[in-house]
Design a protein around this motif. Structure first.
Motif, short mmCIF file in Angstrom:
data_model
loop_
_atom_site.label_atom_id
_atom_site.label_comp_id
_atom_site.label_asym_id
_atom_site.label_seq_id
_atom_site.Cartn_x
_atom_site.Cartn_y
_atom_site.Cartn_z
N PRO A 323 1.03 -0.94 -0.16
CA PRO A 323 -0.06 0.04 0.00
C PRO A 323 0.85 1.27 0.01
O PRO A 323 1.80 1.15 0.75
N HIS A 324 0.47 2.16 -0.76
CA HIS A 324 1.42 3.30 -0.96
C HIS A 324 0.75 4.54 -1.38
O HIS A 324 -0.57 4.54 -2.02
N THR A 325 1.23 5.73 -1.24
CA THR A 325 0.39 7.02 -1.68
C THR A 325 1.43 7.74 -2.34
O THR A 325 2.73 8.17 -1.93
N LEU A 332 -4.38 13.44 -11.53
CA LEU A 332 -4.97 12.19 -11.51
C LEU A 332 -4.21 11.50 -12.40
O LEU A 332 -3.64 11.61 -13.22
N ARG A 333 -4.34 9.97 -12.15
CA ARG A 333 -3.31 8.96 -12.72
C ARG A 333 -4.57 8.04 -13.54
O ARG A 333 -5.29 7.45 -13.02
N ALA A 334 -4.23 8.21 -15.03
CA ALA A 334 -4.80 7.40 -15.92
C ALA A 334 -3.93 6.09 -16.25
O ALA A 334 -2.86 6.18 -16.19
N ASP A 364 -7.16 8.64 -8.40
CA ASP A 364 -6.21 9.68 -7.70
C ASP A 364 -5.24 9.11 -6.93
O ASP A 364 -5.46 8.30 -5.79
N ASP A 365 -3.98 9.22 -7.23
CA ASP A 365 -3.00 8.31 -6.69
C ASP A 365 -2.25 8.76 -5.30
O ASP A 365 -1.33 8.35 -4.56
N SER A 366 -2.94 9.96 -4.83
CA SER A 366 -2.75 10.47 -3.81
C SER A 366 -3.36 9.75 -2.49
O SER A 366 -3.15 9.84 -1.36
N GLU A 368 -4.26 6.17 -0.91
CA GLU A 368 -3.53 4.80 -0.67
C GLU A 368 -3.94 3.84 -1.76
O GLU A 368 -5.15 3.63 -1.96
N HIS A 369 -2.94 3.20 -2.32
CA HIS A 369 -3.32 2.16 -3.28
C HIS A 369 -2.44 1.04 -3.41
O HIS A 369 -1.27 1.22 -2.77
N GLU A 370 -2.70 0.03 -3.75
CA GLU A 370 -1.99 -1.53 -3.45
C GLU A 370 -2.28 -2.27 -5.03
O GLU A 370 -3.41 -2.39 -5.30
MN MN Z 1 1.51 4.19 -7.11
#
Ligand code: MN
Ligand code: LMR
Length: 402
Positions: A323-325, A332-334, A364-366, A368-370
């Protein structure tokens, strides 16, 4: 006037210090590097005077001049010089805790983790409860030595001390991360919630540290919500052309092709990226080998996004990304799916995204994503960052690159 005093009393420490302060102010008012460098030299003359004859400089004045000198050297990027001044001063004030801690910080600014580690370790031997040294020592252990358990322990103690310099988003960020990587989810979110309460994070999942406050925030965006849908539709219509270039580049030699992810985000597996644009600048050497893609992504909000990148991203089966930010809420991340086997998952906040070949998804990659790749063959996507639609074109110009 300080010049006149110095004319008659060349060894006056007070007049030298006064002159340095004037130059320092002038540097600021005139945004002048050369004035700043003169100010730095003049602060240093105070230290030189003390070396010549300790009676010439009262100790508090020496301390003050040294502090300013070091601070201005750092600001000017003269980090090696700052270290030398700090070492000289430590010989004179070996028990000065603040001075020692500041030397550790300079080593951190120089990316010299081993030297920083040594300094903070020494401080903690003498002053085991110093919160400032604790957070910095924990930070080094976690970020440079991958030591999540000891790193978290020192970060936690330092933050809990509440000492000056410890209530910084970066320390909360890495403490939570170190806990998450040890499987201590609840403890991590407690830290994040405290960070939100202190105003360091936007919310418990959105922990970017370079933010514009008023921006609409949601983890997953529809193409329409981004206002850039026409651009994304064009990418979808041409996805096979983009895929063919991205795939062909996979057989380039590693040195000039895809580079391994270097931010220590992987738990397991292999994940590589091929950059076309970064911080609003074209990477020409890479674009010549992907000319059609580089032409297709030309769009001011994307190629001009100084807080983002455009890149191919290949992920091998068996990869798990912690998990990261991301660093900022300004983009915004496409993701355009190019080669997408079964068995992949992307979690953003509490939502799930699935890639599809020829389709764009935006998040929105600010937040948290995993990522989990539990499939059987590599996955390839094109990542395109665009400016957040709430930002004005004036802000595109004035925001610093990230
Ligand atoms: Mn990332
Ligand atoms: C990320 O942006 O962190 C990843 O989702 C990128 C990728 O290649 O999956």
């Amino acid at each position: 006037m300080f010049g006149a005093v110095l004319h008659f009393n060349p060894n006056s420490a007070r007049a030298t210090y006064g002159r340095a302060m004037c130059l320092d102010r002038l540097a600021e008012v005139q945004s002048s590097n050369s004035k700043l460098e003169q100010a730095i030299m003049t602060y240093r003359q105070v230290i030189d005077l003390a070396d010549e004859d300790p009676n010439l400089v009262p100790l508090p004045l020496l301390r003050l001049a040294a502090e300013k000198c070091i601070e201005r050297m750092r600001f000017r990027g003269f980090l090696g010089k700052a270290i030398r001044v700090q070492q000289r001063l430590l010989q004179r004030f070996p028990d000065d805790l603040g001075l020692r801690n500041q030397m550790g910080v300079t080593f951190l600014l120089m990316n010299q983790a081993p030297a920083a580690k040594e300094v903070f370790q020494e401080v903690l031997q003498k002053w085991p409860n110093d919160g400032f040294a604790q957070v910095h020592y924990g930070f080094v252990l976690k970020t440079s030595y991958n030591n999540n358990s000891a790193g978290a322990e020192f970060l936690r103690r330092g933050i809990e001390s509440g000492a000056e310099g410890t209530q910084d988003g970066r320390f909360y960020f890495h403490l939570g991360d170190a806990l998450q990587r040890q499987g201590l989810e609840n403890e991590a979110y407690e830290v994040y919630d405290n960070g939100v309460e202190k105003g360091l994070f936007l919310n418990r999942y959105q922990r970017s540290l370079y933010n514009v406050d008023r921006l609409t925030s949601r983890p997953v965006w529809t193409l329409e919500q981004t206002t850039h849908q026409e651009f994304f539709r064009k990418l979808e219509e041409n996805w096979e052309i983009i895929r063919d270039e991205g795939v062909a580049l996979l057989s380039e030699s590693p040195a000039d092709g895809y580079r391994p992810e270097a931010e220590n985000l992987r738990d397991t597996g292999e994940w590589k990226q091929y950059e076309l644009y970064s911080r609003g600048r074209k990477i020409t050497a890479n674009c010549v080998k992907a000319p059609k893609t580089c032409e297709l992504v030309k769009y001011a909000a994307a190629t001009g996004c100084k807080r983002g990148q455009i890149k191919f991203s290949v992920m091998m089966q068996g990869t798990h990304v912690w998990p990261h930010t991301g660093p900022t809420n300004c983009r915004l991340r496409a993701h355009l799916g190019l080669v997408v086997p079964e068995g992949l998952r992307l979690r953003v906040g509490q939502e799930q995204i699935r890639w599809q070949q020829g389709k764009v998804v935006v998040f929105d990659d600010s937040w948290e994503h995993e990522v989990w790749h539990e499939g059987a063959s590599p996955r390839l996507i094109l990542i395109v960052d665009v400016w957040h639609p709430d930002l004005s074109e004036e802000e595109w110009k004035t925001l610093s690159p990230i």
